[in-house]
Structures are given as C-alpha cells and as structure tokens.
Enzyme design. Structure first.
Site, mmCIF file in Angstrom:
data_model
loop_
_atom_site.group_PDB
_atom_site.id
_atom_site.type_symbol
_atom_site.label_atom_id
_atom_site.label_comp_id
_atom_site.label_asym_id
_atom_site.label_seq_id
_atom_site.Cartn_x
_atom_site.Cartn_y
_atom_site.Cartn_z
ATOM 1 N N HIS A 1 8.904 5.365 6.492
ATOM 2 C CA HIS A 1 8.526 4.859 5.165
ATOM 3 C C HIS A 1 9.689 4.010 4.664
ATOM 4 O O HIS A 1 10.836 4.428 4.752
ATOM 5 C CB HIS A 1 8.277 6.020 4.199
ATOM 6 C CG HIS A 1 7.154 6.915 4.644
ATOM 7 N ND1 HIS A 1 5.848 6.710 4.259
ATOM 8 C CD2 HIS A 1 7.152 7.988 5.457
ATOM 9 C CE1 HIS A 1 5.084 7.644 4.817
ATOM 10 N NE2 HIS A 1 5.843 8.430 5.544
ATOM 11 N N HIS B 1 -0.414 1.137 8.023
ATOM 12 C CA HIS B 1 0.380 1.748 6.949
ATOM 13 C C HIS B 1 1.849 1.861 7.324
ATOM 14 O O HIS B 1 2.719 1.886 6.468
ATOM 15 C CB HIS B 1 -0.128 3.163 6.640
ATOM 16 C CG HIS B 1 -1.569 3.215 6.269
ATOM 17 N ND1 HIS B 1 -2.051 2.653 5.113
ATOM 18 C CD2 HIS B 1 -2.644 3.750 6.901
ATOM 19 C CE1 HIS B 1 -3.362 2.844 5.041
ATOM 20 N NE2 HIS B 1 -3.742 3.501 6.117
#
Ligand SMILES: *[C@@H]1O[C@H](CO)[C@@H](O)[C@H](O)[C@H]1NC(C)=O
Length: 312
Positions: free
Chosen positions: A117, A89
């Site tokens: 992110h 991820h």
C-alpha cells in the site's frame, strides 16, 4: 421443493456470485459509487467493530514481556518462479507454502501472498495503512498468511481464526538503492495494466523485510480491503524497510487501475479501535526513562542518601 425451484436455485446463486465478482473489481478507495465510505453497503463486515487498519497509539499499547518473537521459516532465498500481478488495486506476489510464520501462541501460519500500500506522486504524500501516533508512513508491506490448520487459503479466509498478516513500514530518507528490492521494482514495468502478470525468479522475503523482526505490535482486526473479514491476527513490525526515493517513486508511478489511472494512495483510512487492546513485545521508548530524567533520578537518590546519613 418443486422442480422449477430446484432449477432456479443454481441460477440464482450464479446471479449473486456474478454480482459479487463484479463488485470485486469495482470497489475503490476514493472514487465512484463504491468508495471506502460505501464498502459496508456491499460488504457488511467493512462496517464491523474490529476493522483494520488502526492508529497504533504507543501510550495505549500494552507491553507484554511474555509475548515471544515471531518465528519465520522458509523466508530466505527461494529458488523457483513466483507470479506477480497487477490486480487493479496493488501489486501482489504469490508466495510458496514453504514460507511459514509461527506466532507467540504457537499457531503456525502459511504464507499466501504479499502486496503493498503506498501514497502519491510526491514523496511527501504517504500511504501506509496503519499509523503510529497518528503518523502515516511512506509504504506498508503486507505478507498475508493463513492458519495451517486449514487446508487452503480459500477455506481459511472465512474461518474466525483463519488469517494472519505480517506488516512492515517503509521509510525513505536519503538512502541509497535497496538492492533487495531491485528485481521486484524493475518487474513493475511488465505489469502496467490491471490483470497483467510477470514472473520473479528467486525470492528472498527475509531481505525485503526490516532487519529487526523481533519487535512487533499485535492485535485482532480485519482485511483492509473488501470483504473486510474480521479474522486477521495482525503483527506490525516496529523496525523499518529502507528504500531510496527513486524506488518509492517507481512503486508510486508504475501501475494503472481499471480506469487507466495511476494507482496511488491505495490505503484505507484508520478504523476505530473500539474495545480492542494492542499489545507489543517491546517497551515503548517514550516510557523508558530519558537520559535527562535518569540524571535527576540519580540526584534525588544522592540527596536521599545524604539525608539518611545525616539523620542517623
Ligand atoms: C487503457 O489503455 C489501454 C492501452 O492504451 C487500452 O487498450 C485500454 O482500452 C484502456 N482502458 C480503459 C478502461 O480506458
């Protein structure tokens, strides 16, 4: 309990745990059966009322002048080896427990890991999780900590006051290479596939954060990935980390997920604020009077002074 049942209980819990472990790597942001819209079906907390990320709307942020700055200790140069993993991820760096953050209320948090992110292939597609006045920034950095009153991250992750995340945004203009990020970025090539790990030697998280660590937004929210536990005290720094376009491009294009697809846009959409209040320890710039406004204010004061004298 009869003996067959007693034998069945551990079997049943093994089965349930197995199911969870499988989902642990199955969730996605936008593809397949467990995309973010479906997280609440398997992770009920993801459908809660105190979720993260959120939009930080500056006109609604409450300026609290009594809110002290964060105290970060052990963030400067650390000798040693620090594992860095592609978990399918994001890229995650394990942090030493000597890194600590003391919040305004005196709570001491111990650093656990740091991850990122980001957005997509073009530098125009941004990937921060929190937005500011609706604006998404290029990258968001999360330094995850647990409350030092618990003996480990594992214990703290389920406690109501267990976690704190220090977040920072990355800004990209025509900046030169940020050399504090060079080692981290060159190590990404070693962890192209999920599950791969590499080792950073020496670490200076202080230098990987924005220059100004004093000004932040703060609110109570959740983890931004399953299981979305609502036990995170968020501290989002107002100042930015500056990276070059090439550095951002490398982060956006180096890692593959479990389907061998490039990990991009690994951010959760913003969640409703509901009844929460976001505080800041610095005044909203839009509220501090602009120079033009101050000019007119001075003129009004001059006129009042003139009238006062005229009336006497
Ligand atoms: C991903 O690519 C690697 C290397 O080419 C290969 O060994 C692996 O089986 C691939 N995985 C999937 C899920 O396609």
């Amino acid at each position: 309990m009869c003996s067959t049942m007693r034998a069945l209980v551990p079997l049943l819990s093994l089965f349930l745990l197995g199911g969870q472990a499988q989902h642990g790597s199955d969730w996605t942001y936008s593809e397949g059966a467990l995309d973010e819209a479906h997280w609440p079906q398997h992770y009920p907390a993801c459908g809660g009322q105190r979720q993260s990320p959120i939009n930080l709307q500056r006109t609604k942020v409450r300026y609290n002048p009594a809110l002290k700055g964060l105290k970060l200790t052990g963030y400067e140069t650390q000798e040693g080896e620090f594992p860095m993993v592609n978990n399918g991820h994001t890229v995650q760096i394990s942090l030493p427990s000597t890194m600590r953050m003391t919040a305004a209320d005196g709570t001491v948090y111990i650093a656990q890991q740091m991850h990122f992110h980001w957005g997509g292939g073009s530098s125009k597609i941004r990937g921060s999780e929190h937005t500011v006045d609706g604006i998404r920034h290029v990258i968001e950095i999360h330094v995850v900590h647990y409350n030092s009153k618990y003996k480990s991250y594992e214990t703290a992750q389920d406690a109501p006051d267990g976690l704190a995340v220090l977040a920072a945004f990355v800004e990209v203009k025509d900046y030169p290479e940020n050399t504090y990020y060079s080692s981290f970025i060159s190590h990404l090539a070693n962890i192209r596939y999920p599950g791969q790990t590499t080792t950073l030697t020496g670490l200076d998280i202080r230098d990987m954060l924005p220059k100004n660590l004093q000004h932040y937004y703060s609110y109570h929210g959740s983890l931004t990935t399953p299981p979305c536990t609502e036990n995170v005290h968020w501290f989002v720094l107002a100042d930015f980390v500056k990276l070059s376009r090439t550095q951002v491009w490398k982060l956006e294009n180096s890692l593959l997920d479990h389907h061998n697809k490039t990990i991009q846009n690994d951010y959760r959409r913003t969640q409703p604020l509901n009844h929460r209040v976001v505080e800041s320890n610095f005044p909203n710039q839009e509220y501090t009077l602009g120079s033009e406004f101050q000019f007119y204010l001075r003129k009004i004061e001059e006129i009042l002074e003139y009238l006062r004298r005229a009336l006497n």
